[in-house]
Design an enzyme around this catalytic site. Structure first.
Site, PDB file in Angstrom:
ATOM      1  N   ASN A 108       0.837  -1.200   0.000  1.00 22.90           N
ATOM      2  CA  ASN A 108       0.000   0.000   0.000  1.00 22.90           C
ATOM      3  C   ASN A 108       0.870   1.248   0.000  1.00 22.90           C
ATOM      4  O   ASN A 108       1.965   1.271   0.568  1.00 22.90           O
ATOM      5  CB  ASN A 108      -0.951  -0.003   1.209  1.00 22.90           C
ATOM      6  CG  ASN A 108      -0.394   0.733   2.403  1.00 22.90           C
ATOM      7  OD1 ASN A 108      -0.486   1.964   2.488  1.00 22.90           O
ATOM      8  ND2 ASN A 108       0.222  -0.010   3.329  1.00 22.90           N
ATOM      9  N   PHE A 112      -1.829   8.134   4.245  1.00 25.74           N
ATOM     10  CA  PHE A 112      -2.631   8.710   5.330  1.00 25.74           C
ATOM     11  C   PHE A 112      -3.901   9.390   4.811  1.00 25.74           C
ATOM     12  O   PHE A 112      -4.225  10.520   5.197  1.00 25.74           O
ATOM     13  CB  PHE A 112      -1.803   9.719   6.139  1.00 25.74           C
ATOM     14  CG  PHE A 112      -0.812   9.117   7.094  1.00 25.74           C
ATOM     15  CD1 PHE A 112      -0.816   7.773   7.414  1.00 25.74           C
ATOM     16  CD2 PHE A 112       0.157   9.922   7.693  1.00 25.74           C
ATOM     17  CE1 PHE A 112       0.102   7.233   8.302  1.00 25.74           C
ATOM     18  CE2 PHE A 112       1.084   9.382   8.581  1.00 25.74           C
ATOM     19  CZ  PHE A 112       1.053   8.039   8.883  1.00 25.74           C
ATOM     20  N   SER A 170       5.351   5.039   8.939  1.00 24.53           N
ATOM     21  CA  SER A 170       4.755   4.816   7.626  1.00 24.53           C
ATOM     22  C   SER A 170       5.750   5.233   6.544  1.00 24.53           C
ATOM     23  O   SER A 170       6.349   6.310   6.628  1.00 24.53           O
ATOM     24  CB  SER A 170       3.471   5.626   7.457  1.00 24.53           C
ATOM     25  OG  SER A 170       3.038   5.595   6.106  1.00 24.53           O
ATOM     26  N   ASN A 172       4.958   6.064   3.543  1.00 23.89           N
ATOM     27  CA  ASN A 172       4.239   6.745   2.468  1.00 23.89           C
ATOM     28  C   ASN A 172       4.031   8.238   2.688  1.00 23.89           C
ATOM     29  O   ASN A 172       3.323   8.888   1.930  1.00 23.89           O
ATOM     30  CB  ASN A 172       2.880   6.055   2.261  1.00 23.89           C
ATOM     31  CG  ASN A 172       3.043   4.603   1.891  1.00 23.89           C
ATOM     32  OD1 ASN A 172       3.847   4.264   1.040  1.00 23.89           O
ATOM     33  ND2 ASN A 172       2.283   3.732   2.551  1.00 23.89           N
ATOM     34  N   THR A 173       4.630   8.782   3.747  1.00 20.96           N
ATOM     35  CA  THR A 173       4.621  10.227   3.986  1.00 20.96           C
ATOM     36  C   THR A 173       6.055  10.720   4.002  1.00 20.96           C
ATOM     37  O   THR A 173       6.835  10.304   4.859  1.00 20.96           O
ATOM     38  CB  THR A 173       3.934  10.568   5.326  1.00 20.96           C
ATOM     39  OG1 THR A 173       2.563  10.151   5.269  1.00 20.96           O
ATOM     40  CG2 THR A 173       3.985  12.059   5.612  1.00 20.96           C
ATOM     41  N   LYS A 206       5.049   3.564  17.310  1.00 28.11           N
ATOM     42  CA  LYS A 206       5.093   2.516  16.285  1.00 28.11           C
ATOM     43  C   LYS A 206       6.293   2.749  15.381  1.00 28.11           C
ATOM     44  O   LYS A 206       6.436   3.819  14.791  1.00 28.11           O
ATOM     45  CB  LYS A 206       3.806   2.509  15.463  1.00 28.11           C
ATOM     46  CG  LYS A 206       3.726   1.347  14.468  1.00 28.11           C
ATOM     47  CD  LYS A 206       2.325   1.204  13.921  1.00 28.11           C
ATOM     48  CE  LYS A 206       2.204  -0.015  13.021  1.00 28.11           C
ATOM     49  NZ  LYS A 206       0.801  -0.269  12.603  1.00 28.11           N
ATOM     50  N   ASN A 235       5.911  -1.734  11.502  1.00 32.05           N
ATOM     51  CA  ASN A 235       5.045  -1.278  10.422  1.00 32.05           C
ATOM     52  C   ASN A 235       5.371  -2.057   9.147  1.00 32.05           C
ATOM     53  O   ASN A 235       6.021  -3.096   9.185  1.00 32.05           O
ATOM     54  CB  ASN A 235       5.248   0.233  10.222  1.00 32.05           C
ATOM     55  CG  ASN A 235       3.985   0.931   9.736  1.00 32.05           C
ATOM     56  OD1 ASN A 235       3.287   0.431   8.874  1.00 32.05           O
ATOM     57  ND2 ASN A 235       3.707   2.091  10.303  1.00 32.05           N
TER      58      ASN A 235
END
Length: 345
Positions: A108, A112, A170, A172-173, A206, A235
Site C-alpha cells: 500500500n 494517510f 509509515s 508513504n509520507t 510505532k 510497520n
C-alpha cells in the site's frame, strides 16, 4: 467456512480499495452477534490496559473510526483505528493498494488518507465502551513541523481513546521515518511528554521494521527516557524479498503480510533484547496463525496485532488464533499470557 469468511473471499475478487470500503460499510450495518467470552487464560494487561485477550487489530483498516461497533464484535482484545492527521487529506493517487495473492501479502501507498482529526474525534466520542480502542496519529504530508501534528492529535483526542499510538514509521509520507532518529525523536517525544500534562492515557510508539538492531536500541532508550508506555514493532517494509512472485511485487509502497514475518520477528527480538522487560512490546507483521502469534509472545511481545492476514483468512482468523494460543499456553504449562512473555526474558 463461516459466513464472514465467505464474505472476505468474495471481497478478494474485486478492486482492493473498493473491497476495503465495502468491508467498512458491512461492519457499520451488519447485525453481528456478540462474540463468545474469551478463555480466561488469555486475559492480560498491557501498559495498564486490561485486555480480554492479546489479539488486536492494527491501524489502517478503520482509518476514520467509522466501524468500531462492528469491529468490537469480531473477538479482538483491542482495536486500533487511524492513522488520523490534523487536517483531512486525500492521500496518494490511485491505484495505491495492491494484493499480492501468491505471496499472501499487500503493498500500500495510501498516504494517510483520512477525514481529519475533527471527524475522527466526533466518532470516538460515540465509540463502544465494550472494547479497548486505540487512536493512531499521523502527520499531514505538507506539514513542515510534523511533531506539532502529533501534539495536536494527542491534545484533541484526550479522553476519547484508551491509548494513543504515535506512528512515525509509515513509508508513504515524505520525511516521516526521519523522526525515528535520536535527535528528532527526542524533540518529538519531549513535546508529547509536555503535552500529556499528567494525562494518564498510555502513549505507544510505532516503529519501522527497516531498522538495525542498534537503531532499535536507541529508540527503546529514547522511549524509556520520555516515558512512552509501549512500543509497536513494526510497520510495513520497503524491502522486497526475492521470494515475491506476484505481478504487483514491484509497486512502490509498504509491504505487509506473510513476507514481512522474518523481518518483523527480527525487529521484535532486537527490541526485546534492548528493553530487557522495561518496555511493553506489541508485535505486528506477518502474524497469520496461532503458532506465529505464540512465537511472538515467546519472543517478548505482550500482545499482537493483525491486519493483512485478515484479507486472506477472513475475520474467523481471530477466533482460530485465540483458541490455538490458549491451547499452546496450557500445553507449555503457563496459566497466563504474562507468564509466557516473562519466560522469554
Amino acid at each position: 467456512m463461516a459466513l464472514s469468511d465467505m464474505g472476505a473471499a468474495l471481497l478478494r475478487r474485486i478492486d482492493p480499495e473498493v473491497a476495503h470500503g465495502l468491508a467498512i460499510r458491512a461492519l457499520q450495518i451488519a447485525p453481528l452477534p456478540k462474540p463468545p467470552a474469551d478463555d480466561p487464560i488469555l486475559k492480560t494487561t498491557v501498559a495498564g490496559l486490561d485486555l480480554p485477550n492479546p489479539v488486536g487489530l492494527a491501524a489502517g483498516l478503520d482509518k476514520n473510526g467509522e466501524a468500531l461497533r462492528g469491529l468490537a464484535r469480531l473477538g479482538f482484545g483491542f482495536v486500533e483505528c487511524g492513522s488520523v492527521t490534523p487536517r483531512p487529506q486525500a492521500g496518494n493517487p490511485k491505484p495505491r493498494l495492491f494484493r499480492l495473492a501468491e505471496d499472501r501479502a499487500v503493498i500500500n501507498r495510501m498516504g494517510f488518507n483520512n477525514l481529519g482529526l475533527e471527524a475522527f474525534a466526533r466518532r470516538l466520542s460515540d465509540r463502544p465502551r465494550s472494547i479497548v480502542v486505540g487512536a493512531n496519529l499521523g502527520a499531514n504530508k505538507d506539514t513542515e513541523d510534523k511533531a506539532a501534528d502529533y501534539v495536536a492529535g494527542l491534545i484533541r483526542l484526550r479522553g476519547l481513546s484508551d491509548y494513543v499510538t504515535v506512528n512515525v514509521s509509515s513509508p508513504n509520507t515524505p520525511g516521516l521515518r526521519a523522526l525515528q532518529g535520536r535527535a528528532a525523536l527526542d524533540d518529538l517525544l519531549g513535546r508529547l511528554s509536555e503535552a500529556r500534562a499528567g494525562d494518564p492515557t498510555p502513549v505507544f510508539l510505532k516503529v519501522a521494521p527497516d531498522l538495525t538492531a542498534d537503531e532499535i536500541a536507541l529508540i527503546v532508550e529514547a522511549s524509556l527516557d520520555h516515558r512512552i508506555d509501549a512500543l509497536i514493532v513494526s510497520n510495513t517494509t520497503l524491502d522486497r524479498p526475492e521470494s515475491l512472485r506476484s505481478p504487483d511485487r514491484g509497486e512502490a509502497g509498504g509491504l505487509s503480510g506473510a513476507p514481512l514475518k522474518a523481518r518483523a520477528m527480527a525487529a521484535l527480538r532486537a527490541a526485546a533484547g534492548a528493553s530487557a522487560g522495561r518496555l511493553p512490546l506489541i508485535a505486528v507483521g506477518g502474524i497469520d496463525s496461532g503458532a506465529e502469534a505464540y512465537a511472538r509472545l515467546r519472543a517478548g511481545a505482550c500482545a499482537v496485532q493483525l491486519y493483512s492476514a485478515l484479507i486472506y483468512e477472513g475475520p474467523g482468523l481471530v477466533g482460530r488464533i485465540k483458541r490455538d494460543l490458549a491451547a499452546r499456553l496450557r500445553a507449555d504449562g503457563f496459566s497466563t499470557v504474562s507468564e509466557a512473555v516473562a519466560a522469554a526474558r
